[in-house]
Design a protein around this motif. Structure first.
Motif, PDB file in Angstrom:
ATOM      1  N   ALA A 304       0.829  -1.210   0.000  1.00  0.00           N
ATOM      2  CA  ALA A 304       0.000   0.000   0.000  1.00  0.00           C
ATOM      3  C   ALA A 304       0.859   1.255   0.000  1.00  0.00           C
ATOM      4  CB  ALA A 304      -0.932  -0.010   1.215  1.00  0.00           C
ATOM      5  N   VAL A 305       1.947   1.257   0.758  1.00  0.00           N
ATOM      6  CA  VAL A 305       2.783   2.454   0.798  1.00  0.00           C
ATOM      7  C   VAL A 305       3.563   2.612  -0.504  1.00  0.00           C
ATOM      8  CG1 VAL A 305       4.919   1.502   1.793  1.00  0.00           C
ATOM      9  CG2 VAL A 305       4.211   3.827   2.364  1.00  0.00           C
ATOM     10  N   ILE A 306       3.880   1.506  -1.183  1.00  0.00           N
ATOM     11  CA  ILE A 306       4.526   1.614  -2.494  1.00  0.00           C
ATOM     12  C   ILE A 306       3.593   2.282  -3.491  1.00  0.00           C
ATOM     13  CG2 ILE A 306       5.403   0.287  -4.467  1.00  0.00           C
ATOM     14  CD1 ILE A 306       6.552  -1.709  -2.524  1.00  0.00           C
ATOM     15  N   ARG A 307       2.332   1.850  -3.497  1.00  0.00           N
ATOM     16  CA  ARG A 307       1.365   2.461  -4.403  1.00  0.00           C
ATOM     17  C   ARG A 307       1.169   3.946  -4.094  1.00  0.00           C
ATOM     18  NH1 ARG A 307      -1.298  -2.627  -3.574  1.00  0.00           N
ATOM     19  NH2 ARG A 307      -2.518  -1.687  -1.872  1.00  0.00           N
ATOM     20  N   GLN A 308       1.057   4.268  -2.813  1.00  0.00           N
ATOM     21  CA  GLN A 308       0.870   5.672  -2.440  1.00  0.00           C
ATOM     22  C   GLN A 308       2.089   6.501  -2.819  1.00  0.00           C
ATOM     23  OE1 GLN A 308      -0.968   6.820   1.405  1.00  0.00           O
ATOM     24  NE2 GLN A 308       0.942   7.875   1.865  1.00  0.00           N
ATOM     25  N   LEU A 309       3.272   5.951  -2.610  1.00  0.00           N
ATOM     26  CA  LEU A 309       4.486   6.678  -2.918  1.00  0.00           C
ATOM     27  C   LEU A 309       4.635   6.916  -4.416  1.00  0.00           C
ATOM     28  CD1 LEU A 309       6.977   7.935  -1.642  1.00  0.00           C
ATOM     29  CD2 LEU A 309       8.121   5.730  -1.823  1.00  0.00           C
ATOM     30  N   LYS A 310       4.317   5.916  -5.220  1.00  0.00           N
ATOM     31  CA  LYS A 310       4.398   6.078  -6.674  1.00  0.00           C
ATOM     32  C   LYS A 310       3.418   7.141  -7.154  1.00  0.00           C
ATOM     33  CE  LYS A 310       4.630   2.443  -9.257  1.00  0.00           C
ATOM     34  NZ  LYS A 310       4.310   1.125  -9.828  1.00  0.00           N
ATOM     35  N   ALA A 346      11.139   0.183   4.488  1.00  0.00           N
ATOM     36  CA  ALA A 346      11.610  -0.864   5.389  1.00  0.00           C
ATOM     37  C   ALA A 346      10.936  -0.678   6.741  1.00  0.00           C
ATOM     38  CB  ALA A 346      13.137  -0.816   5.526  1.00  0.00           C
ATOM     39  N   CYS A 347      11.251  -1.552   7.677  1.00  0.00           N
ATOM     40  CA  CYS A 347      10.717  -1.429   9.023  1.00  0.00           C
ATOM     41  C   CYS A 347      11.323  -0.194   9.695  1.00  0.00           C
ATOM     42  CB  CYS A 347      11.013  -2.690   9.832  1.00  0.00           C
ATOM     43  SG  CYS A 347      12.743  -2.853  10.331  1.00  0.00           S
ATOM     44  N   PRO A 348      10.727   0.310  10.766  1.00  0.00           N
ATOM     45  CA  PRO A 348      11.233   1.548  11.384  1.00  0.00           C
ATOM     46  C   PRO A 348      12.701   1.488  11.768  1.00  0.00           C
ATOM     47  CG  PRO A 348       9.060   1.035  12.252  1.00  0.00           C
ATOM     48  CD  PRO A 348       9.459  -0.137  11.394  1.00  0.00           C
ATOM     49  N   GLU A 349      13.201   0.332  12.198  1.00  0.00           N
ATOM     50  CA  GLU A 349      14.584   0.257  12.645  1.00  0.00           C
ATOM     51  C   GLU A 349      15.573   0.234  11.489  1.00  0.00           C
ATOM     52  OE1 GLU A 349      15.302  -2.820  15.450  1.00  0.00           O
ATOM     53  OE2 GLU A 349      13.717  -2.190  16.827  1.00  0.00           O
ATOM     54  N   ASN A 350      15.147  -0.213  10.319  1.00  0.00           N
ATOM     55  CA  ASN A 350      16.051  -0.297   9.169  1.00  0.00           C
ATOM     56  C   ASN A 350      15.866   0.830   8.172  1.00  0.00           C
ATOM     57  OD1 ASN A 350      17.421  -2.691   9.889  1.00  0.00           O
ATOM     58  ND2 ASN A 350      15.714  -3.935   9.180  1.00  0.00           N
ATOM     59  N   THR A 384       9.021   7.331  11.341  1.00  0.00           N
ATOM     60  CA  THR A 384       9.815   6.234  10.783  1.00  0.00           C
ATOM     61  C   THR A 384       8.958   5.042  10.377  1.00  0.00           C
ATOM     62  OG1 THR A 384      10.221   5.359  13.009  1.00  0.00           O
ATOM     63  CG2 THR A 384      11.863   6.868  12.100  1.00  0.00           C
ATOM     64  N   ASP A 385       7.736   4.953  10.897  1.00  0.00           N
ATOM     65  CA  ASP A 385       6.831   3.853  10.555  1.00  0.00           C
ATOM     66  C   ASP A 385       5.978   4.291   9.373  1.00  0.00           C
ATOM     67  OD1 ASP A 385       5.033   1.774  10.387  1.00  0.00           O
ATOM     68  OD2 ASP A 385       4.639   1.668  12.532  1.00  0.00           O
ATOM     69  N   PHE A 386       6.215   3.688   8.197  1.00  0.00           N
ATOM     70  CA  PHE A 386       5.514   4.142   6.995  1.00  0.00           C
ATOM     71  C   PHE A 386       4.013   3.878   7.066  1.00  0.00           C
ATOM     72  CE2 PHE A 386       7.068  -0.189   5.836  1.00  0.00           C
ATOM     73  CZ  PHE A 386       5.850  -0.807   5.598  1.00  0.00           C
ATOM     74  N   ARG A 387       3.541   2.981   7.920  1.00  0.00           N
ATOM     75  CA  ARG A 387       2.106   2.715   8.016  1.00  0.00           C
ATOM     76  C   ARG A 387       1.337   3.918   8.544  1.00  0.00           C
ATOM     77  NH1 ARG A 387       0.493  -1.265  11.468  1.00  0.00           N
ATOM     78  NH2 ARG A 387       2.189  -0.719  12.845  1.00  0.00           N
ATOM     79  N   HIS A 388       1.994   4.792   9.289  1.00  0.00           N
ATOM     80  CA  HIS A 388       1.335   5.985   9.797  1.00  0.00           C
ATOM     81  C   HIS A 388       1.086   7.014   8.700  1.00  0.00           C
ATOM     82  CE1 HIS A 388       3.101   5.041  14.052  1.00  0.00           C
ATOM     83  NE2 HIS A 388       2.126   4.238  13.704  1.00  0.00           N
ATOM     84  N   LEU A 389       1.735   6.848   7.538  1.00  0.00           N
ATOM     85  CA  LEU A 389       1.550   7.775   6.425  1.00  0.00           C
ATOM     86  C   LEU A 389       0.365   7.407   5.550  1.00  0.00           C
ATOM     87  CD1 LEU A 389       5.295   8.061   5.304  1.00  0.00           C
ATOM     88  CD2 LEU A 389       4.063   9.547   6.900  1.00  0.00           C
ATOM     89  N   LEU A 390      -0.176   6.214   5.726  1.00  0.00           N
ATOM     90  CA  LEU A 390      -1.280   5.744   4.897  1.00  0.00           C
ATOM     91  C   LEU A 390      -2.600   6.366   5.341  1.00  0.00           C
ATOM     92  CD1 LEU A 390      -0.297   1.959   4.718  1.00  0.00           C
ATOM     93  CD2 LEU A 390      -0.016   3.678   2.917  1.00  0.00           C
ATOM     94  N   PRO A 391      -3.610   6.388   4.475  1.00  0.00           N
ATOM     95  CA  PRO A 391      -4.920   6.906   4.883  1.00  0.00           C
ATOM     96  C   PRO A 391      -5.426   6.192   6.122  1.00  0.00           C
ATOM     97  CG  PRO A 391      -4.848   6.606   2.508  1.00  0.00           C
ATOM     98  CD  PRO A 391      -3.567   6.020   3.051  1.00  0.00           C
ATOM     99  N   GLY A 392      -5.853   6.975   7.103  1.00  0.00           N
ATOM    100  CA  GLY A 392      -6.275   6.425   8.384  1.00  0.00           C
ATOM    101  C   GLY A 392      -5.174   6.401   9.413  1.00  0.00           C
TER     102      GLY A 392
END
Length: 493
Positions: A304-310, A346-350, A384-392
Motif C-alpha cells: 500500500a505504501v509503495i502504491r501511495q508513494l508512486k 523498510a521497518c522503522p529500525e532499518n 519512521t513507521d511508513f504505516r502511519h503515512l497511509l490513509p487512516g
C-alpha cells in the motif's frame, strides 16, 4: 580452513570456511535459552506440520541443535532460514512460504513490526541484566524522585524489566515501564509480549494517554503528554535506540548498557541528525528520477505504501522506478546512475539508513512526502513507521490538489536553481491534441518524459551490441579453465 590467499584456482573456488564450534551453546542450556519446551507446545497445540526457524547470523551456530531438539519433541518438520533477504529483525515470511511452512519461530532481536501471512512465535534471547547495577545507575541519572520517566528496553532484556520496575516504582511514583505488544491474532510468545488489535490504542478511563508504537505500550499520567517525560533505555546502542530518539526527539534520553554495566546520558545531537535528514529532503526536492527500494516483504501494508508513494511522485512530476534487491550496499546502488535519489521502504529500525557512503542519498517515505507534498511541513514530528503515512494513519496528510494558476516556485538550497512546485492533477488529463504530452520540469523548462532512456543515450558505453545476423557461426571450442590469476594451461612460474 584453506588459505584464502592461495593462487591455486582449485583451492580458491572450492574453499570451505569452517565455523568454530567454540561458540555453541551447551546442550543443557538450549532449553532455557531457546524455550524449546514452550515452542514444541505451541507447535503441537496448533498441529503445525512444517515450521520455519528464523535465526540471526549470530545465533546460526545453534540452529541445527535447536531444530533437532524441536523435531525430537514434536511431530513437525523444521526448516532453518539461515540468511534473510532483509533485516533479521523482521519476520521473513516470504522465505518461509518457499518451503510451505505453516508457521514461523523468530529468534533473537525483533522490531515487532506486524505481519499478516503466517502465525509467528517470538523467542527472545533473554540476555542477562544486573538489576542492582541497573537500578543504581538509574538513581544516579535521575536524582529527583518525582521525575516522570518511561522505561524502554531491547526485547532481549524484557524478561527482567518487571523486576526492575518493582524495585524502582516505590521510590519513583511517576515511573512507567513499557510492555511489549504486537498487532494481530497470529503472534505468540511465552514471555510478556501481548497481542493487540490493529486499531489505535484507546485512552484509559480518566483521560490518561496510552502510547502504543514500535511494539511498546505504556500509559502516561492523566493530564500529561510524552514530552513531559524522560526516557530510560535498557540495551546496547543500535538501531532500536536510534529509532526511539529520532521519533521521540523532544524527550531527553538516558541508557544503561547491560554488557558494560554503565549508564550514561545520551549526548547524540538529535537536532544535528535531523538537519542531515533535512539536507536529504532538499536533495529529494531537486530529484527528477526517484528509485523506490523495497526493503521488506514481510511488514504489513508495504504494498500500500509503495502504491501511495508512486502516486505521490507522479503527481509531483517525478519519474519513479521500483527496485527489489535484498540487502543494500554501495556497489548495488551504484549501478543505477540515472537515479537522483532513493527512497527506502523498510521497518522503522532499518529505514534510517546512513547513506553517507552511497553515491546518491537514501531517504525514508516520510522524507519523500515532505519533499513532494507541500501540505506536509517539516516540523518537530519525525515518522519512521511508513504505516502511519497511509490513509487512516495518525500522520497521514492528503496530497495537495492542484489549484488554477498555482505555480509556486522557490530556490533550491543546494543548486541555487529555480524550482517549481506545481503539481499534476490526481487524474491523468486526456489531451484533445493527440497523445503527445509536454511537461514542465522543476527549472521551468520543457522536460524530457523519458529520463532513463535519454540518460542511456548519452552514455559513451551502452552495453553489448547483439548484431543479430552479422556474427558468423563457428564451432564451439573449449576455453580456459581456472581464474584470471592462474589459468590451468599456463602452468606456474
Amino acid at each position: 580452513m584453506a588459505d584464502a590467499f592461495s593462487s591455486s584456482s582449485e583451492t580458491v573456488i572450492q574453499r570451505v570456511l569452517d565455523v568454530s564450534p567454540n561458540g555453541n551453546t551447551p546442550t543443557e542450556d538450549l532449553q532455557q535459552l531457546y524455550q524449546i519446551t514452550e515452542t514444541c507446545a505451541f507447535i503441537s497445540e496448533h498441529r503445525f506440520a512444517k515450521v520455519a526457524l528464523q535465526f540471526p547470523d549470530e545465533l546460526l551456530v545453534d540452529s541445527a541443535a535447536v531444530a533437532e531438539e524441536i523435531e525430537r519433541n514434536s511431530q513437525a518438520k523444521t526448516f532453518i532460514l539461515g540468511d534473510t533477504s532483509y533485516g533479521s529483525c523482521c519476520v521473513d515470511e516470504v522465505a518461509a512460504e518457499h518451503v510451505g511452512a505453516d508457521c514461523m519461530v523468530h529468534y533473537g532481536s525483533a522490531c515487532l513490526s506486524p505481519s499478516r501471512r503466517l502465525p509467528v512465535m517470538y523467542v527472545f534471547e533473554k540476555r542477562p541484566l544486573d538489576i542492582q547495577m541497573c537500578s543504581a545507575s538509574f538513581r544516579e541519572l535521575y536524582p529527583d524522585r518525582q521525575t516522570h520517566v518511561v522505561v524502554l528496553c531491547d526485547v532481549n532484556y524484557d524478561h527482567a524489566i518487571g523486576d526492575l520496575a518493582a524495585l524502582l516504582i516505590p521510590e519513583y511514583p511517576n515511573l512507567v515501564a513499557a510492555e511489549l505488544v504486537v498487532e494481530g491474532e497470529q503472534c505468540y510468545s511465552h514471555g510478556r509480549i501481548k497481542s493487540i488489535n490493529p486499531e489505535p490504542c484507546p485512552s484509559e478511563d480518566g483521560g490518561a494517554e496510552i502510547v502504543c508504537q514500535f511494539g511498546r505500550r505504556f500509559s502516561l499520567k492523566s493530564g500529561s503528554s510524552l514530552k513531559d517525560y524522560r526516557i530510560f533505555y535498557v540495551g546496547r546502542e543500535g538501531a532500536t535506540l536510534r529509532n526511539f530518539m529520532m521519533t521521540w526527539n523532544r524527550c531527553s534520553f538516558c541508557s544503561f548498557d547491560p554488557v558494560s554495566a554503565k549508564g550514561r546520558v545520551e549526548s547524540v545531537n538529535v537536532n544535528r541528525a535531523l538537519m542531515k535528514r533535512y539536507y536529504a529532503i532538499e536533495r529529494a526536492k531537486d530529484a527528477g528520477v526517484v528509485g523506490v527500494l523495497v526493503g521488506t516483504l514481510g511488514v504489513a501494508d508495504y504494498l500500500a505504501v509503495i502504491r501511495q508513494l508512486k502516486e505521490t511522485l507522479r503527481r509531483a512530476g517525478k519519474k519513479s522506478y521500483v527496485f527489489a534487491m535484498g540487502k543494500l550496499n554501495v556497489p548495488k546502488l551504484a549501478n543505477f546512475l540515472e537515479i537522483d535519489v532513493f527512497v527506502l521502504i523498510a521497518c522503522p529500525e532499518n529505514s534510517l539508513l546512513d547513506s553517507s557512503e552511497f553515491y546518491k542519498p537514501v531517504v525514508t517515505p516520510f522524507e519523500m512526502e515532505v519533499a513532494c507534498n507541500r501540505d506536509r511541513e517539516w516540523s518537530g514530528e519525525y515518522v519512521t513507521d511508513f504505516r502511519h503515512l497511509l490513509p487512516g494513519g495518525r500522520s497521514h496528510v492528503p496530497m495537495a490538489d492542484q489549484q488554477e494558476d498555482d505555480d509556486r516556485t522557490d530556490v533550491s538550497l543546494i543548486t541555487g536553481a529555480l524550482r517549481s512546485h506545481n503539481l499534476l492533477s490526481s487524474e491523468p488529463v486526456q489531451s484533445s491534441f493527440g497523445s503527445s504530452v509536454v511537461l514542465r520540469n522543476q527549472t521551468l523548462t520543457v522536460a524530457n518524459t523519458n529520463s532513463a532512456a535519454s540518460f542511456l543515450a548519452g552514455r559513451s558505453w551502452q552495453g553489448l551490441e547483439q548484431k543479430l545476423g552479422e556474427t558468423p557461426v563457428v564451432k564451439a571450442v573449449e576455453g580456459r579453465r581456472g581464474i584470471a590469476i592462474a589459468y590451468e594451461e599456463e602452468g606456474t612460474s
